[in-house]
Design a protein around this motif. Sequence first.
Motif, short mmCIF file in Angstrom:
data_model
loop_
_atom_site.label_atom_id
_atom_site.label_comp_id
_atom_site.label_asym_id
_atom_site.label_seq_id
_atom_site.Cartn_x
_atom_site.Cartn_y
_atom_site.Cartn_z
N GLY A 176 0.59 -1.76 -0.27
CA GLY A 176 -0.19 -0.01 0.11
C GLY A 176 1.03 1.15 0.45
N SER A 177 0.53 2.37 0.99
CA SER A 177 1.56 3.48 0.63
C SER A 177 2.47 3.70 1.67
CB SER A 177 0.56 4.27 1.50
OG SER A 177 0.28 4.28 2.75
N LEU A 178 2.37 2.29 2.03
CA LEU A 178 4.20 1.28 3.06
C LEU A 178 4.87 1.26 2.48
CD1 LEU A 178 2.22 3.01 5.19
CD2 LEU A 178 3.30 0.83 7.15
N GLU A 179 6.48 1.45 2.55
CA GLU A 179 7.39 1.31 1.86
C GLU A 179 8.99 0.67 3.29
OE1 GLU A 179 9.89 2.79 -1.02
OE2 GLU A 179 11.00 3.50 1.10
N THR A 180 9.27 -0.83 3.35
CA THR A 180 9.74 -1.49 4.47
C THR A 180 11.22 -1.84 3.68
OG1 THR A 180 7.61 -2.86 5.66
CG2 THR A 180 9.95 -3.44 6.12
N LYS A 181 11.99 -0.79 4.49
CA LYS A 181 13.38 -0.87 3.84
C LYS A 181 14.42 -1.81 4.72
CE LYS A 181 17.40 1.89 1.52
NZ LYS A 181 17.24 3.23 1.77
N VAL A 182 15.12 -3.33 4.52
CA VAL A 182 16.29 -3.47 4.64
C VAL A 182 17.38 -3.65 4.40
CG1 VAL A 182 14.04 -5.14 6.33
CG2 VAL A 182 14.85 -5.47 4.37
N LEU A 183 18.39 -4.41 4.84
CA LEU A 183 19.84 -4.66 4.41
C LEU A 183 19.91 -6.25 4.30
CD1 LEU A 183 22.21 -1.79 5.69
CD2 LEU A 183 20.85 -1.94 3.46
N GLY A 184 19.39 -6.72 5.48
CA GLY A 184 19.11 -8.38 6.04
C GLY A 184 19.16 -8.56 6.64
N THR A 185 18.03 -9.03 7.25
CA THR A 185 17.07 -9.03 8.57
C THR A 185 16.06 -10.30 8.00
OG1 THR A 185 16.25 -8.02 10.28
CG2 THR A 185 15.46 -7.28 8.01
N SER A 186 14.80 -10.35 8.99
CA SER A 186 13.78 -11.40 8.73
C SER A 186 12.64 -10.33 9.73
CB SER A 186 14.08 -12.52 9.67
OG SER A 186 14.35 -12.78 11.16
N PHE A 187 11.87 -10.35 9.15
CA PHE A 187 10.89 -9.38 9.74
C PHE A 187 9.09 -10.41 8.63
CE2 PHE A 187 12.58 -7.59 5.99
CZ PHE A 187 11.30 -7.45 5.17
N TRP A 188 8.21 -10.01 9.77
CA TRP A 188 6.83 -10.07 9.48
C TRP A 188 6.49 -8.95 8.81
CZ3 TRP A 188 3.79 -14.74 8.89
CH2 TRP A 188 4.50 -15.39 9.36
N VAL A 189 5.70 -9.06 7.43
CA VAL A 189 4.28 -7.79 7.08
C VAL A 189 3.15 -8.15 6.47
CG1 VAL A 189 3.98 -6.46 5.13
CG2 VAL A 189 6.61 -7.12 5.70
N ARG A 190 2.25 -7.93 7.35
CA ARG A 190 0.72 -8.44 7.99
C ARG A 190 0.51 -6.58 6.20
NH1 ARG A 190 2.43 -10.36 11.84
NH2 ARG A 190 1.92 -13.05 12.21
N HIS A 191 -0.51 -7.13 5.26
CA HIS A 191 -1.24 -6.03 5.15
C HIS A 191 -2.59 -6.64 4.59
CE1 HIS A 191 -1.21 -3.64 0.57
NE2 HIS A 191 -1.62 -3.35 1.30
N GLN A 192 -3.34 -6.11 5.00
CA GLN A 192 -4.79 -6.04 4.70
C GLN A 192 -5.55 -5.19 3.34
OE1 GLN A 192 -6.96 -6.80 8.21
NE2 GLN A 192 -5.66 -7.93 8.96
N PRO A 193 -4.77 -4.92 2.40
CA PRO A 193 -5.53 -3.91 1.09
C PRO A 193 -6.94 -3.03 1.40
CG PRO A 193 -4.53 -5.91 0.02
CD PRO A 193 -5.19 -5.86 1.38
N LYS A 194 -7.76 -3.60 1.73
CA LYS A 194 -9.26 -3.13 1.71
C LYS A 194 -9.62 -2.33 2.59
CE LYS A 194 -11.49 -7.11 -0.76
NZ LYS A 194 -12.70 -8.04 -0.89
N GLN A 195 -8.35 -2.55 3.63
CA GLN A 195 -9.05 -2.24 5.38
C GLN A 195 -7.75 -0.79 5.25
OE1 GLN A 195 -9.15 -5.61 5.69
NE2 GLN A 195 -10.81 -5.20 5.10
N SER A 196 -7.26 -0.96 4.12
CA SER A 196 -5.65 -0.05 4.40
C SER A 196 -4.89 -0.58 5.75
CB SER A 196 -5.74 1.17 4.14
OG SER A 196 -6.72 1.77 2.58
N TYR A 197 -4.87 -1.37 5.85
CA TYR A 197 -4.11 -1.78 7.44
C TYR A 197 -2.51 -2.78 6.45
CZ TYR A 197 -3.23 -4.64 11.50
OH TYR A 197 -2.39 -4.81 12.73
N VAL A 198 -1.72 -2.13 8.05
CA VAL A 198 -0.22 -2.35 6.93
C VAL A 198 0.35 -2.98 8.11
CG1 VAL A 198 1.89 -3.14 6.21
CG2 VAL A 198 -0.53 -1.74 4.84
N GLN A 199 0.89 -3.79 8.84
CA GLN A 199 1.41 -4.08 10.05
C GLN A 199 3.20 -5.01 10.19
OE1 GLN A 199 0.90 -6.91 14.05
NE2 GLN A 199 0.30 -5.26 14.33
#
Length: 323
Positions: A176-199
């Motif tokens: 969506g409107s969020l940008e997650t930038k990494v060099l080297g790591t591990s992480f979760w991304v949860r995106h629900q486009p209809k609710q414009s929800y990102v975690q």
Amino acid sequence: MTPEEFQELLLRYQRNEATAEEQQRIHAWYDRLAADSQEELPAAERPPLQAKLWSTIRERIDEPEPEIQIRPLRKAGWYVGVAASILLVLSIGLWFWTQSSVNSGQLAFHTAAPLITARGPQTLTLSDQSQVTLLQGSSLRYSSTFTGKLREVDLQGTAFFQITKNPEKPFLVHTGSLETKVLGTSFWVRHQPKQSYVQVQVVTGKVSVQQDQNQVILVPNQLVTYSREKPWLQTGLVQNPLVVDASVSMRFKDVPLLRVVERLEKRYGISLLIKQSALRQCPFTGDLTGLGLYEQLGMICQALNATYQSDGTQILLQGAGCR
């Protein structure tokens, strides 16, 4: 139907490889598009309207199939010419669409990049050996090979990323409107486009999350949330913090709370603050091995007549002091 599938259908039609049903669908689609305009535009006036026409095509092809009516067939050559025209507009429209996405901070690579939609938990290995585990119903668009200065993917849904370290080529996840930038790591991304929800939740390493001009840096056990209801970057802690340094002992005997807190900070990588100075020297005795962070804090607070609460990405302990 995606733009790529529609384009492929038109190409098959031009090559006379489309089935009779597919031919009828193209005829019906064009008739419905043509009904929106009562006059033919001069050639000089067409380019400014190409992007708008592409938008209309996208809307129409996803509508329910029109009822097929019996009518005298037009000459096949007429429809082939129409298909060729639509293909031209479609190609230019795809360019406009891609450029629009780039300008609005969306995916920078061409939309023809592979799109994977997981029917169940599915792990993908990207060209840089990074791994992405998609949960059911989640979709990932990515380049088959990462060229240029960035590694970029577009996510809808939920995924766990394990990114191969490359300081020279950051990894970007567009949601969506969020940008997650990494060099080297591990992480979760949860995106629900209809609710414009990102975690975004970080497991290891460090990530940068940006929304417009706002940016936050996350480390392990921290998260950031953005939603339509609360359109700003909200930082916090994950529900079940993971251990980042298992070598830290959780057995205590008459250890001042200040030293207990220091061990917890090292074990979980989370900042803990003691509000009252009188509480800092209160001794704690107990074995917290095998318990989660919040269970450990509960036992400590019970023993010292204190309380704790999360405050953004840190935890605050407070109490009157020793009994």
